[in-house]
Design an enzyme around this catalytic site. Structure first.
Site, PDB file in Angstrom:
ATOM      1  N   TYR A  40       4.506   3.910   1.925  1.00 62.29           N
ATOM      2  CA  TYR A  40       3.595   4.198   0.809  1.00 62.29           C
ATOM      3  C   TYR A  40       4.141   5.372  -0.005  1.00 62.29           C
ATOM      4  O   TYR A  40       4.279   5.293  -1.225  1.00 62.29           O
ATOM      5  CB  TYR A  40       2.194   4.517   1.333  1.00 62.29           C
ATOM      6  CG  TYR A  40       1.277   5.102   0.296  1.00 62.29           C
ATOM      7  CD1 TYR A  40       0.779   4.318  -0.742  1.00 62.29           C
ATOM      8  CD2 TYR A  40       0.922   6.454   0.326  1.00 62.29           C
ATOM      9  CE1 TYR A  40      -0.051   4.855  -1.713  1.00 62.29           C
ATOM     10  CE2 TYR A  40       0.085   6.997  -0.642  1.00 62.29           C
ATOM     11  CZ  TYR A  40      -0.398   6.196  -1.655  1.00 62.29           C
ATOM     12  OH  TYR A  40      -1.211   6.739  -2.616  1.00 62.29           O
TER      13      TYR A  40
HETATM   14  P1  NAD Z   1      -8.356   1.696  -4.323  1.00 59.16           P
HETATM   15  O1  NAD Z   1      -7.632   0.830  -3.385  1.00 59.16           O
HETATM   16  O2  NAD Z   1      -9.828   1.878  -4.161  1.00 59.16           O
HETATM   17  O3  NAD Z   1      -8.094   1.224  -5.811  1.00 59.16           O
HETATM   18  C1  NAD Z   1      -6.945   0.511  -6.223  1.00 59.16           C
HETATM   19  C2  NAD Z   1      -7.397  -0.762  -6.907  1.00 59.16           C
HETATM   20  O4  NAD Z   1      -6.236  -1.427  -7.403  1.00 59.16           O
HETATM   21  C3  NAD Z   1      -8.100  -1.728  -5.980  1.00 59.16           C
HETATM   22  O5  NAD Z   1      -9.367  -2.096  -6.499  1.00 59.16           O
HETATM   23  C4  NAD Z   1      -7.161  -2.937  -5.900  1.00 59.16           C
HETATM   24  O6  NAD Z   1      -7.870  -4.162  -5.827  1.00 59.16           O
HETATM   25  C5  NAD Z   1      -6.361  -2.803  -7.167  1.00 59.16           C
HETATM   26  N1  NAD Z   1      -4.999  -3.354  -7.070  1.00 59.16           N
HETATM   27  C6  NAD Z   1      -4.096  -3.132  -6.074  1.00 59.16           C
HETATM   28  N2  NAD Z   1      -2.953  -3.782  -6.313  1.00 59.16           N
HETATM   29  C7  NAD Z   1      -3.122  -4.420  -7.503  1.00 59.16           C
HETATM   30  C8  NAD Z   1      -2.290  -5.265  -8.287  1.00 59.16           C
HETATM   31  N3  NAD Z   1      -1.058  -5.584  -7.881  1.00 59.16           N
HETATM   32  N4  NAD Z   1      -2.769  -5.761  -9.438  1.00 59.16           N
HETATM   33  C9  NAD Z   1      -4.041  -5.449  -9.850  1.00 59.16           C
HETATM   34  N5  NAD Z   1      -4.867  -4.669  -9.149  1.00 59.16           N
HETATM   35  C10 NAD Z   1      -4.419  -4.153  -7.985  1.00 59.16           C
HETATM   36  O7  NAD Z   1      -7.628   3.119  -4.254  1.00 59.16           O
HETATM   37  P2  NAD Z   1      -8.015   4.539  -4.892  1.00 59.16           P
HETATM   38  O8  NAD Z   1      -8.317   5.457  -3.778  1.00 59.16           O
HETATM   39  O9  NAD Z   1      -8.981   4.389  -5.998  1.00 59.16           O
HETATM   40  O10 NAD Z   1      -6.612   4.955  -5.478  1.00 59.16           O
HETATM   41  C11 NAD Z   1      -6.288   4.925  -6.857  1.00 59.16           C
HETATM   42  C12 NAD Z   1      -4.866   5.395  -7.038  1.00 59.16           C
HETATM   43  O11 NAD Z   1      -4.723   6.725  -6.571  1.00 59.16           O
HETATM   44  C13 NAD Z   1      -3.830   4.583  -6.268  1.00 59.16           C
HETATM   45  O12 NAD Z   1      -2.664   4.496  -7.056  1.00 59.16           O
HETATM   46  C14 NAD Z   1      -3.563   5.420  -5.041  1.00 59.16           C
HETATM   47  O13 NAD Z   1      -2.276   5.180  -4.509  1.00 59.16           O
HETATM   48  C15 NAD Z   1      -3.678   6.808  -5.618  1.00 59.16           C
HETATM   49  N6  NAD Z   1      -4.032   7.837  -4.628  1.00 59.16           N
HETATM   50  C16 NAD Z   1      -5.275   7.857  -4.048  1.00 59.16           C
HETATM   51  C17 NAD Z   1      -5.595   8.847  -3.136  1.00 59.16           C
HETATM   52  C18 NAD Z   1      -6.948   8.922  -2.479  1.00 59.16           C
HETATM   53  O14 NAD Z   1      -7.145   9.794  -1.653  1.00 59.16           O
HETATM   54  N7  NAD Z   1      -7.910   8.059  -2.811  1.00 59.16           N
HETATM   55  C19 NAD Z   1      -4.654   9.840  -2.811  1.00 59.16           C
HETATM   56  C20 NAD Z   1      -3.411   9.800  -3.417  1.00 59.16           C
HETATM   57  C21 NAD Z   1      -3.114   8.813  -4.337  1.00 59.16           C
END
Ligand code: NAD
Length: 370
Positions: A170
């Site tokens: 990741y």
């Molecule tokens: P999440 O999984 O709730 O949201 C991501 C969304 O993207 C999901 O609804 C999923 O269905 C959609 N998705 C995934 N792959 C896809 C694709 N190929 N095409 C279309 N849609 C797709 O995650 P989140 O916690 O809201 O994270 C949002 C972003 O922040 C992500 O990029 C994640 O890597 C990053 N991030 C989150 C955290 C955290 O603590 N939540 C920390 C660091 C980074």
């Protein structure tokens, strides 16, 4: 025609000089909150999400329902569908893209490495290819991650620190995203702003994250694993409350739009910037659990074990000086306050009534002014 109408209606701003923002991952945790915040201040917002089943898709559908109440439409599709993305950009001249769609989670990468490559690398490149030839070129703000610091031990993490030891696939794909962004900025002049989020938590959160499944398991009387490092130190995280992260995303969008895109006149070359968005105060996981025990009025069955080398890092700690300087980012929610809001949402969403203290009971333990 009705699809086009929905797309256009959703993406049209309602304030003077408002943005038109494509939010990818809009049915996700961070994406749904950001979409609502942008819509509420009068920006046009169109979502894109593939509603995958990495975690309970009904939670994504419920977020979609919430967004629909606020006239936000989510196109159901994948980042890798170039024809779909082009079709969307043919209908709407987006000023900004907030790219949050990704395969998240560090442990799942051991079971399904390809889904990380597909969404976080191939999907990101596909989106950038469409953005580079869009007219106007949108300013892009995308989610990177604190995981890029990997096994680095310098503390707190600053953006200039080394990121060459990703501890999970990741993290490696998030790091690759940053390198790819540099290239698209350099060759095609795309405005790109990367945000390194630090363990974001709050209402409508992700069921695969520790604070979420600890809450579930404590309420169900199940044993929970608390990780310790190999040298028996406590694992700590710079837990960051969702509202603070939303403010950071909106601030980054405002700043990104100033120097490029259709939001204003071009003032020099398009920027490539990367910022930490954290809380600046790491909390040991044991402390997280004791706060939850208090809020849930239930003792946890704790099981302390050595952290397996499955992608987790021992601690995270953000230095946010840069984000503060450039767009006034300042986290304001401490972990107890944020978890109280999470638990309140959790018990109402899942319809749990017993044991959990009512808001009034919790508040009376901490009288105002104390
Ligand atoms: P999440 O999984 O709730 O949201 C991501 C969304 O993207 C999901 O609804 C999923 O269905 C959609 N998705 C995934 N792959 C896809 C694709 N190929 N095409 C279309 N849609 C797709 O995650 P989140 O916690 O809201 O994270 C949002 C972003 O922040 C992500 O990029 C994640 O890597 C990053 N991030 C989150 C955290 C955290 O603590 N939540 C920390 C660091 C980074």
């Amino acid at each position: 025609a009705s699809w086009e109408k929905q797309v256009r209606h959703s993406a049209t701003p309602r304030r003077p000089n408002g943005f038109s923002v494509l939010v990818t991952g809009a049915a996700g945790f961070v994406g749904s909150h950001c979409s609502l915040a942008l819509k509420k201040r009068g920006d046009g917002v169109l979502g894109l999400d593939n509603f995958n089943s990495y975690y309970d898709p009904s939670l994504k559908r419920d977020r979609q329902g919430l967004l629909a109440k606020h006239q936000i439409f989510i196109v159901e599709g994948d980042l890798n569908d170039a024809a779909l993305l082009r079709k969307i950009f043919d209908v709407v001249p987006f000023t900004h893209v907030l790219h949050l769609a990704a395969q998240a989670g560090v442990r799942y990468a051991m079971q399904n490495p390809q889904s990380y490559v597909r969404s976080n690398i191939a999907g990101f490149v596909n989106l950038l290819e469409v953005c580079k030839s869009a007219n106007p070129q949108p300013a892009i703000v995308w989610a990177s991650s604190s995981s890029v610091y990997g096994l680095n031990r310098e503390n707190p993490f600053s953006e200039s620190h080394r990121t060459d030891q990703p501890a999970s696939l990741y993290a490696a794909t998030k790091k690759a995203g940053e390198e790819i962004a540099h290239t698209y900025n350099h060759i095609y002049g795309l405005s790109l702003t990367g945000l390194r989020f630090f363990t974001v938590y709050g209402p409508w959160g992700r069921p695969d994250m520790a604070y979420f499944f600890f809450t579930k398991d404590i309420l169900q009387g199940k044993k929970i694993d608390i990780y310790q490092t190999q040298d028996e130190k406590e694992v700590a995280r710079d837990f960051t409350y969702i509202d603070d992260v939303v403010k950071g995303c909106v601030g980054a969008l405002d700043t990104a739009g100033k120097s490029t895109g259709s939001g204003g006149k071009k003032k020099g070359p398009a920027p490539l910037r990367v910022y930490n968005l954290g809380n600046t105060s790491p909390v040991p996981v044991g402390k997280l659990v004791s706060i939850l025990e208090g809020l849930l009025n239930t003792k946890a069955k704790k099981h302390v074990i050595k952290m397996p080398s499955n992608g987790d890092v021992p601690y995270t700690h953000a230095n946010v000086t840069l984000a503060h300087k450039d767009f006034g980012y300042k986290p304001t929610t401490d972990l107890s306050t944020g978890l109280r809001k999470f638990v309140k949402w959790y018990v109402s969403y899942y319809g749990i009534h017993s044991r959990v203290k009512k808001e009034s009971e919790v508040n009376s333990e901490h009288p105002k002014g104390s």
